[in-house]
Every structure is written in structure tokens, then in C-alpha cells.
Design a protein around this motif. Structure first.
Motif, short mmCIF file in Angstrom:
data_model
loop_
_atom_site.label_atom_id
_atom_site.label_comp_id
_atom_site.label_asym_id
_atom_site.label_seq_id
_atom_site.Cartn_x
_atom_site.Cartn_y
_atom_site.Cartn_z
N SER A 164 -21.25 -22.90 16.57
CA SER A 164 -22.18 -23.06 17.69
C SER A 164 -22.86 -21.74 18.04
O SER A 164 -24.03 -21.70 18.39
CB SER A 164 -21.44 -23.62 18.92
OG SER A 164 -20.92 -24.90 18.65
N SER A 217 -25.66 -21.12 15.64
CA SER A 217 -26.86 -21.90 15.97
C SER A 217 -27.71 -21.19 17.02
O SER A 217 -28.93 -21.34 17.06
CB SER A 217 -26.46 -23.29 16.48
OG SER A 217 -25.94 -23.25 17.80
N VAL A 239 -22.34 -24.11 24.60
CA VAL A 239 -22.35 -25.00 23.46
C VAL A 239 -20.99 -25.05 22.79
O VAL A 239 -20.39 -24.01 22.47
CB VAL A 239 -23.41 -24.56 22.42
CG1 VAL A 239 -23.56 -25.60 21.33
CG2 VAL A 239 -24.75 -24.29 23.10
N GLU A 293 -19.25 -28.08 20.03
CA GLU A 293 -19.32 -29.45 19.52
C GLU A 293 -18.15 -30.28 20.04
O GLU A 293 -18.32 -31.41 20.49
CB GLU A 293 -19.33 -29.50 18.00
CG GLU A 293 -19.48 -30.95 17.53
CD GLU A 293 -19.37 -31.16 16.03
OE1 GLU A 293 -19.49 -32.33 15.61
OE2 GLU A 293 -19.16 -30.21 15.30
N ILE A 347 -23.81 -28.48 25.95
CA ILE A 347 -24.15 -29.29 24.78
C ILE A 347 -22.86 -29.54 24.01
O ILE A 347 -22.18 -28.59 23.59
CB ILE A 347 -25.18 -28.61 23.88
CG1 ILE A 347 -26.49 -28.39 24.64
CG2 ILE A 347 -25.44 -29.42 22.61
CD1 ILE A 347 -27.55 -27.62 23.86
N LEU A 361 -24.26 -35.11 22.11
CA LEU A 361 -24.74 -35.35 20.76
C LEU A 361 -24.48 -36.79 20.32
O LEU A 361 -24.95 -37.20 19.26
CB LEU A 361 -24.10 -34.37 19.77
CG LEU A 361 -24.32 -32.87 20.06
CD1 LEU A 361 -23.63 -32.03 19.00
CD2 LEU A 361 -25.80 -32.55 20.14
N THR A 404 -26.85 -29.85 16.80
CA THR A 404 -27.02 -28.84 17.84
C THR A 404 -28.42 -28.24 17.77
O THR A 404 -29.07 -28.03 18.80
CB THR A 404 -25.95 -27.74 17.70
OG1 THR A 404 -24.65 -28.31 17.86
CG2 THR A 404 -26.15 -26.66 18.76
#
Length: 348
Positions: free
Chosen positions: A51, A54, A93, A95, A117, A135, A151
Motif C-alpha cells: 500500500s 502505491s 491505506v 488492503e 481505503i 474495495l 488501490t
């Protein structure tokens, strides 16, 4: 809470996962209330691992739009003075939504300015953000595939929602673009995989949004293939880090500028080089060299779409390279007890 599935399955079903993410993110963005991003304010990405990589793409896209942004390692914020606010708005962020470092950082960041996120909106991350963007809860592999590309999709839709960077028609087409990439690059990925699998070390370089790809791909190869791999911004690489390359090194290069001439010296050392670029072969001085593989990208890939395609190509390489190993991409040697929260965190 999503479950872990085999790498090959997660990669091959990625387009469907991205379609789920697109729909989920659109719904969340339509119904949420976001604090407006004002001119001169700073956007901070707070994350760990994939993350965090990203975040390099987000910072690059925002810089091109004239918006100040910083990519913050979440664990570094634990060392900051109480009340320290390095940005005006935060994208936190994770996941899984269970990485403890972003969650701990989120508790100390500005209330009303924290956007989360995650692939699991019920995870503990939701407790330390003001807006949760999901997501969609799709299943993913241990070495993240869809989670990473989704993402980047989330960033594109968020920037469109806040009126900073229009999404453009390619964003809605990302699931189809990924499907095409998985088909288009299968053959060249298999060829590159034979080179990668035999490497003693792998260097990955890129600039702008492609630096995000370099960082993520180096992590993927290191984590999945267990080959020492490192990522560098293109010009940083020229300031010394390329010195150790030799005939057992693979250099993976993303880019269309100075990246086109970086292979020259690397090839002279005996290294194998893979150049992923939109540039035609006539613009690559070393084109035709037996140890240079050129992977052509479509020249019109915009914004976050290019790094998505770049990473998908590397995913294919991984899927083929693992065939020569005596382990799988779903096996991990070292389990850490403190990189994911199992239960909801206790408030400070």
C-alpha cells in the motif's frame, strides 16, 4: 472479511475483482461527505508495504496536477511528536484494514480529514478514519494482486470525486484493460520469467508513477520468488546503486526517458535487462542486444492505468518464474505475529 486464495487464481480473476472494486468505490464516493481539498493544502498517504508503494503513484499524479502530496511510512509517524500533522488530508491505506501501523497513525491524525481505503470496511481501520472507501471485499492472494491494482483504481476515482484530476474514460475500462494485458503479455512474460528465475539479484527502476511499479515489483519478486530484489528511482540508481550489477543480475526498467539508455551500461556488465516502455525500438540504443528484452506498452495509457498494466505484466512473470522453484507463491517462510491485528484494537 476477505479470504486468501491461490496466487494464480487471484491474478486470473483480477478483472472481476476490479469490477467489484469499481462498483463499490463509486457507491461509497457518491454517499460520503469529504472535506474539500483547498489550494495549497497537502495530501498525505499513510500506509505500509504494498500500500505504501502505491502511494508513490498518487504523489506523482498529484504533483503533475500541482497538488502537494507526501507518501508517509505509517510506522515513522509513531516517532513523531504528539499532535504532529504532516498533511492537511490523509489517505490511510491498508488492503486488509488490519495493519497496526496505519491504524496507530490514524488515531493521531486530524479528525475530519482521514479517508480510509481498505478491502474490508468492517476491519479495525474503520475505527480511526472519518470516511471509509471499500474495495469491495474480493478474495486476494498472499502476494497481493488485485488488492494493489484496485488501490490504484481507488486513487483515480477519489481524485475525480474531489475535482483534482478527472478520471477519464480509461478508468472505467480498467477491468477490460487488465483482461487484455493478461492475454497480450503472456508470451513475453514467459520469456522474461526464464531470465528472472535464474537471477541472483534483481534491480527494478522507474520514475514518476513507474517508480511505484518498481517498488511494488521488487517487493513481489523478493516476497514471492525469494530473490534479493531492490527498487530505485531512475536517477537515484545512477548515483551509485547500480555498481553491484553483474552477469547474474536482472535489471528491470520502467520508463520512456533516461530509462532508454540505462540498459547500455548494464548490458556491458553482462546483466540481463528488461525494458518496459512505450518507446519504439528505434529510440532504444541497445535494441537488438541478445540480453535485452523490450516489452512495449500502449502509448496512450494515462494516469494510474499505466502502473496497473506495468504491475500486471510483472504478475505474469511471477506466475511463470515460480514454475522453476520448489515452493509456491502461496508459501511464506517467516510469519510475523504483529503485522496484522486479529481483533479490534483497544482505544488508547
Amino acid at each position: 472479511m476477505f479470504t486468501k486464495i491461490p496466487y494464480a487464481e487471484a491474478m486470473s480473476t483480477q478483472a472481476a475483482s476490479l469490477a467489484v472494486a469499481y462498483s463499490s468505490l463509486q457507491q461509497d464516493l457518491e454517499r460520503c461527505t469529504l472535506a474539500p481539498w483547498q489550494a495549497g493544502e497537502t495530501i498525505g498517504v499513510v500506509a505500509m508495504g504494498a500500500s505504501s508503494h502505491s502511494g508513490h503513484a498518487l504523489v506523482s499524479v498529484l504533483a503533475a496536477a500541482g497538488v502537494r502530496a507526501v507518501n508517509l511510512v505509517a510506522s515513522d509517524l509513531q516517532l513523531a511528536a504528539p499532535g504532529f500533522q504532516p498533511a492537511d488530508h490523509y489517505l490511510i491505506v491498508s488492503e486488509s484494514g488490519r495493519s497496526p501501523e496505519p491504524i496507530a497513525a490514524g488515531r493521531g491524525l486530524m479528525v475530519g480529514r482521514r479517508i480510509g481505503i481498505s478491502n474490508d470496511p468492517t476491519a479495525p481501520l474503520a475505527e480511526v478514519v472519518d470516511v471509509s472507501l471499500s474495495l469491495g471485499g474480493f478474495d486476494d492472494s498472499g502476494v497481493y494482486t488485485s488488492g494493489y491494482t484496485a488501490t490504484l483504481l481507488a486513487y483515480a476515482l477519489l481524485l475525480d470525486r474531489v475535482g483534482v484530476v478527472p478520471a477519464g474514460p480509461q478508468v472505467a475500462a480498467i477491468p477490460d484493460i487488465v483482461t487484455t494485458a493478461l492475454e497480450t503479455y503472456e508470451e513475453v512474460a514467459a520469456r522474461v520469467a526464464r531470465i528472472v528465475a535464474g537471477a541472483s539479484s534483481i534491480d527494478v527502476i522507474g520514475r514518476g508513477t513507474s517508480f511505484a511499479s518498481a517498488a511494488e515489483v521488487a517487493l513481489m519478486f523478493r516476497e514471492g520468488l525469494r530473490i534479493p530484489s531492490a527498487a530505485f528511482e531512475t536517477y537515484q540508481y545512477l548515483h551509485g546503486p547500480m555498481e553491484p550489477i553483474n552477469d547474474s543480475t536482472v535489471l528491470l526498467v520502467y520508463g520512456d526517458g533516461r530509462e532508454l539508455t540505462v540498459p547500455d551500461a548494464a548490458l556491458a556488465s553482462g546483466a540481463h535487462v528488461v525494458l518496459v516502455t512505450t518507446a519504439p525500438e528505434r529510440d532504444v540504443p541497445s535494441a537488438g542486444h541478445p540480453r535485452l528484452t523490450i516489452v512495449r506498452l500502449a502509448p496512450d495509457l494515462e494516469g494510474f492505468v499505466r502502473p496497473i498494466v506495468e504491475v500486471v505484466i510483472a504478475q505474469l512473470v511471477m506466475a511463470h518464474a515460480i514454475e522453476s522453484k520448489d515452493f509456491t507463491l502461496d508459501d511464506f517462510l517467516y510469519a510475523q505475529s504483529d503485522t496484522k491485528l486479529v481483533d479490534s484494537p483497544v482505544a488508547d
